[in-house]
Design an enzyme around this catalytic site. Structure first.
Site, PDB file in Angstrom:
ATOM      1  N   GLU A  36      -6.949   4.395   7.743  1.00  0.00           N
ATOM      2  CA  GLU A  36      -6.591   5.848   7.670  1.00  0.00           C
ATOM      3  C   GLU A  36      -7.861   6.362   7.108  1.00  0.00           C
ATOM      4  OE1 GLU A  36      -2.792   5.430   5.902  1.00  0.00           O
ATOM      5  OE2 GLU A  36      -1.991   4.812   7.623  1.00  0.00           O
TER       6      GLU A  36
ATOM      7  N   ASN B 196       0.926  -1.172   0.018  1.00  0.00           N
ATOM      8  CA  ASN B 196      -0.014  -0.048   0.036  1.00  0.00           C
ATOM      9  C   ASN B 196       0.811   1.194  -0.121  1.00  0.00           C
ATOM     10  OD1 ASN B 196      -1.758   2.023   0.384  1.00  0.00           O
ATOM     11  ND2 ASN B 196      -1.975   1.287   2.570  1.00  0.00           N
TER      12      ASN B 196
HETATM   13  C1  PEP Z   1      -0.813   0.081   6.170  1.00  0.00           C
HETATM   14  O1  PEP Z   1      -0.910   1.089   5.605  1.00  0.00           O
HETATM   15  O2  PEP Z   1      -1.795  -0.914   5.903  1.00  0.00           O
HETATM   16  C2  PEP Z   1       0.193  -0.427   6.899  1.00  0.00           C
HETATM   17  C3  PEP Z   1      -0.033  -1.887   7.293  1.00  0.00           C
HETATM   18  O3  PEP Z   1       1.395   0.358   6.993  1.00  0.00           O
HETATM   19  P1  PEP Z   1       2.733  -0.071   7.734  1.00  0.00           P
HETATM   20  O4  PEP Z   1       3.134  -1.271   7.062  1.00  0.00           O
HETATM   21  O5  PEP Z   1       3.618   1.147   7.343  1.00  0.00           O
HETATM   22  O6  PEP Z   1       2.378  -0.106   9.179  1.00  0.00           O
END
Ligand code: PEP
Length: 254
Positions: free
Chosen positions: A98, A10
């Site tokens: 988010e 992502n």
């Molecule tokens: C995400 O955005 O879904 C995520 C898991 O971010 P990170 O791996 O940076 O914690």
């Protein structure tokens, strides 16, 4: 039932177009190498999706969107509909924390987004997860079950079979502190039991991903969790070498 591991990057609101095209090409090469053992996908920012989809056409890389509108068209400034995404994407993230927190997306909106994606044949990666406060109050499992209950309320077993659930504790996302493998397995087991209670044997085939500060250092033990079938990766997906290490950890994990 054997479930094929799935790793999704992502990219959030990161990358320039040039960076994104280079990263997509590199990730597509990884996806081709590891097929058919592991499925690999990326969720670029909206403006880069068409260029990336054209660039990686014919490779094994799956393209996803980070979000979609709950509505099909109309006066919704800044929104992107499922029908706009469907020609270029195989799947879409729905209910990322988010979106739920920064954009105040309610469970009801998440439900409508799941429906919109399904109506246009987009695979759904439904993100669920509890806040630190909910976990501290002993409400982690009820929070996640409630999110599943609401988002999947009118989803048939045939549709559920095509979906993926991403368990992402809000407190672990971008924090550098991943959940422990025990916490991840406990919640993934809860999710699988919930799916089984609604959809019977179909639940055995539904992939459950973990997301939240996945890195080269913790990815191997992640695959020790029996109900975890891969990862949704934020920061660590922006570097091709790091993402490759995560994908390699998935090979032979099932
Ligand atoms: C995400 O955005 O879904 C995520 C898991 O971010 P990170 O791996 O940076 O914690």
């Amino acid at each position: 039932m054997t479930r094929q591991p799935l790793l999704i990057g992502n990219w959030k609101m990161h990358t320039s177009l040039d960076d994104a095209l280079a990263l997509a090409q590199g990730t597509a090469a990884i996806a081709d190498e590891v097929r058919p053992s592991v499925d690999v996908g990326v969720c670029p920012p909206f403006p880069w999706i068409v260029s990336i989809a054209q660039k990686v056409r014919g490779t094994s890389l799956l393209i996803g969107a980070q979000d979609l509108s709950a509505d099909s068209d109309g006066s919704f400034t800044g929104d992107v509909s499922a029908s706009m995404l469907a020609p270029w994407c195989q799947f879409v993230l729905v209910g990322h924390s988010e979106r739920r927190t920064v954009h105040q997306e309610s469970d009801e909106v998440v439900t409508r987004k799941v429906r919109a994606a399904r109506e246009h044949g987009l695979g759904v990666v439904l993100c669920v997860g509890e806040t630190a406060a909910a976990r501290a109050a002993g409400r982690a499992e009820s929070t996640v079950s409630g999110q599943l209950e609401s988002a999947l309320i009118d989803v048939s077993s045939d549709d559920a079979a095509t979906m993926t659930i991403a368990y992402e504790p809000v407190w672990a996302i971008g924090s550098g502190t991943a959940a422990t493998v025990e916490e991840i397995q406990a919640m993934s087991g809860t999710i699988r039991r919930w799916l089984t209670s609604r959809h019977g044997l179909v639940a055995d085939g539904i992939r459950i991903l973990y997301g939240g500060s996945v890195s080269q250092h913790n990815v191997r033990e992640l695959f020790d969790a029996a109900d975890v079938d891969g990862a949704l990766v934020g920061g660590a997906s922006l570097d091709r070498g790091t993402f490759r290490a995560l994908v390699e950890a998935a090979i032979g994990s099932r």
